[in-house]
Design a protein around this motif. Structure first.
Motif, PDB file in Angstrom:
ATOM      1  N   UNK A  14       0.825  -1.202   0.000  1.00 41.10           N
ATOM      2  CA  UNK A  14       0.000   0.000   0.000  1.00 41.10           C
ATOM      3  C   UNK A  14       0.860   1.252   0.000  1.00 41.10           C
ATOM      4  N   UNK A  15       2.035   1.192   0.621  1.00 41.36           N
ATOM      5  CA  UNK A  15       2.931   2.346   0.583  1.00 41.36           C
ATOM      6  C   UNK A  15       3.435   2.546  -0.836  1.00 41.36           C
ATOM      7  N   UNK A  16       3.736   1.453  -1.543  1.00 40.44           N
ATOM      8  CA  UNK A  16       4.183   1.570  -2.934  1.00 40.44           C
ATOM      9  C   UNK A  16       3.101   2.170  -3.811  1.00 40.44           C
ATOM     10  N   UNK A  17       1.828   1.866  -3.535  1.00 39.12           N
ATOM     11  CA  UNK A  17       0.748   2.413  -4.360  1.00 39.12           C
ATOM     12  C   UNK A  17       0.676   3.918  -4.212  1.00 39.12           C
ATOM     13  N   UNK A  18       1.002   4.430  -3.044  1.00 40.99           N
ATOM     14  CA  UNK A  18       0.951   5.870  -2.825  1.00 40.99           C
ATOM     15  C   UNK A  18       2.203   6.573  -3.328  1.00 40.99           C
ATOM     16  N   UNK A  19       3.189   5.831  -3.809  1.00 43.37           N
ATOM     17  CA  UNK A  19       4.433   6.468  -4.205  1.00 43.37           C
ATOM     18  C   UNK A  19       4.453   6.852  -5.684  1.00 43.37           C
ATOM     19  N   UNK A  20       3.320   6.801  -6.377  1.00 41.51           N
ATOM     20  CA  UNK A  20       3.265   7.254  -7.764  1.00 41.51           C
ATOM     21  C   UNK A  20       3.355   8.773  -7.774  1.00 41.51           C
ATOM     22  N   UNK A  21       4.251   9.255  -8.583  1.00 46.44           N
ATOM     23  CA  UNK A  21       4.452  10.706  -8.650  1.00 46.44           C
ATOM     24  C   UNK A  21       4.412  11.161 -10.097  1.00 46.44           C
ATOM     25  N   UNK A  22       3.881  12.356 -10.294  1.00 43.86           N
ATOM     26  CA  UNK A  22       3.770  12.929 -11.629  1.00 43.86           C
ATOM     27  C   UNK A  22       4.412  14.308 -11.598  1.00 43.86           C
ATOM     28  N   UNK A  24       4.442  17.923 -12.794  1.00 39.72           N
ATOM     29  CA  UNK A  24       3.541  18.906 -13.394  1.00 39.72           C
ATOM     30  C   UNK A  24       4.293  20.222 -13.512  1.00 39.72           C
ATOM     31  N   UNK A  25       4.340  20.797 -14.727  1.00 35.99           N
ATOM     32  CA  UNK A  25       5.038  22.072 -14.898  1.00 35.99           C
ATOM     33  C   UNK A  25       4.454  23.139 -13.970  1.00 35.99           C
ATOM     34  N   UNK A  26       5.297  23.967 -13.424  1.00 40.58           N
ATOM     35  CA  UNK A  26       4.949  25.063 -12.510  1.00 40.58           C
ATOM     36  C   UNK A  26       4.597  24.588 -11.096  1.00 40.58           C
ATOM     37  N   UNK A  27       4.204  23.332 -10.926  1.00 40.55           N
ATOM     38  CA  UNK A  27       3.886  22.816  -9.596  1.00 40.55           C
ATOM     39  C   UNK A  27       4.966  21.899  -9.060  1.00 40.55           C
ATOM     40  N   UNK A  28       5.680  21.236  -9.948  1.00 38.55           N
ATOM     41  CA  UNK A  28       6.712  20.296  -9.533  1.00 38.55           C
ATOM     42  C   UNK A  28       6.173  18.882  -9.467  1.00 38.55           C
ATOM     43  N   UNK A  29       6.754  18.073  -8.590  1.00 35.85           N
ATOM     44  CA  UNK A  29       6.377  16.673  -8.454  1.00 35.85           C
ATOM     45  C   UNK A  29       5.176  16.547  -7.520  1.00 35.85           C
ATOM     46  N   UNK A  30       4.147  15.851  -7.992  1.00 31.01           N
ATOM     47  CA  UNK A  30       2.910  15.697  -7.228  1.00 31.01           C
ATOM     48  C   UNK A  30       2.623  14.217  -7.051  1.00 31.01           C
ATOM     49  N   UNK A  31       2.238  13.817  -5.821  1.00 29.66           N
ATOM     50  CA  UNK A  31       1.872  12.431  -5.558  1.00 29.66           C
ATOM     51  C   UNK A  31       0.460  12.165  -6.053  1.00 29.66           C
ATOM     52  N   UNK A  32       0.262  11.047  -6.736  1.00 27.28           N
ATOM     53  CA  UNK A  32      -1.050  10.691  -7.276  1.00 27.28           C
ATOM     54  C   UNK A  32      -1.616   9.539  -6.450  1.00 27.28           C
ATOM     55  N   UNK A  33      -2.836   9.696  -5.932  1.00 28.44           N
ATOM     56  CA  UNK A  33      -3.446   8.595  -5.173  1.00 28.44           C
ATOM     57  C   UNK A  33      -3.860   7.456  -6.092  1.00 28.44           C
ATOM     58  N   UNK A  34      -4.129   6.286  -5.526  1.00 28.76           N
ATOM     59  CA  UNK A  34      -4.586   5.144  -6.331  1.00 28.76           C
ATOM     60  C   UNK A  34      -5.927   5.457  -7.014  1.00 28.76           C
ATOM     61  N   UNK A  35      -6.255   4.733  -8.075  1.00 34.92           N
ATOM     62  CA  UNK A  35      -7.485   5.013  -8.829  1.00 34.92           C
ATOM     63  C   UNK A  35      -8.764   4.990  -7.994  1.00 34.92           C
ATOM     64  N   UNK A  36      -8.860   4.108  -7.007  1.00 33.52           N
ATOM     65  CA  UNK A  36     -10.085   4.075  -6.200  1.00 33.52           C
ATOM     66  C   UNK A  36     -10.256   5.355  -5.380  1.00 33.52           C
ATOM     67  N   UNK A  37      -9.148   5.916  -4.913  1.00 31.55           N
ATOM     68  CA  UNK A  37      -9.227   7.174  -4.165  1.00 31.55           C
ATOM     69  C   UNK A  37      -9.590   8.331  -5.086  1.00 31.55           C
ATOM     70  N   UNK A  38      -9.032   8.329  -6.311  1.00 30.21           N
ATOM     71  CA  UNK A  38      -9.363   9.373  -7.277  1.00 30.21           C
ATOM     72  C   UNK A  38     -10.860   9.333  -7.582  1.00 30.21           C
TER      73      UNK A  38
END
Length: 86
Positions: A14-22, A24-38
């Motif tokens: 579950x920790x690995x699932x939360x470690x997806x990062x994207x 984003x220009x002007x914002x920097x690196x953002x953590x992306x939650x799993x699809x069910x949370x989105x």
């Protein structure tokens, strides 16, 4: 494999699932939650947009879930690190 070991290895996943990062220009690196949370957060947004619930309530619910998830992942990570060092 013991029940404790299985639950801790599940916690690492579950920790690995939360470690997806994207990046984003002007914002920097953002953590992306799993699809069910989105989907959950999108559902809250739809309910607020349709005025089924008020925007402040949707924000409070979202903030509560984010804080609970953050706390849970920190606890699981701490237990895992403690067991690795033992």
């Amino acid at each position: 494999m013991s029940t404790l070991t299985r639950s801790l290895s599940g916690g690492r996943e579950s920790i690995r699932t939360y470690s997806r990062r994207v990046e984003i220009p002007m914002l920097g690196e953002v953590m992306v939650p799993p699809p069910d949370k989105v989907a959950y957060y999108a559902g809250l947004g739809v309910l607020a947009a349709l005025k089924v619930i008020e925007w402040p309530m949707a924000l409070v619910i979202t903030a509560g879930h984010l804080l609970a998830d953050q706390h849970l992942s920190g606890v699981v990570k701490g237990v895992g690190e403690a067991l690795e060092s033992a």
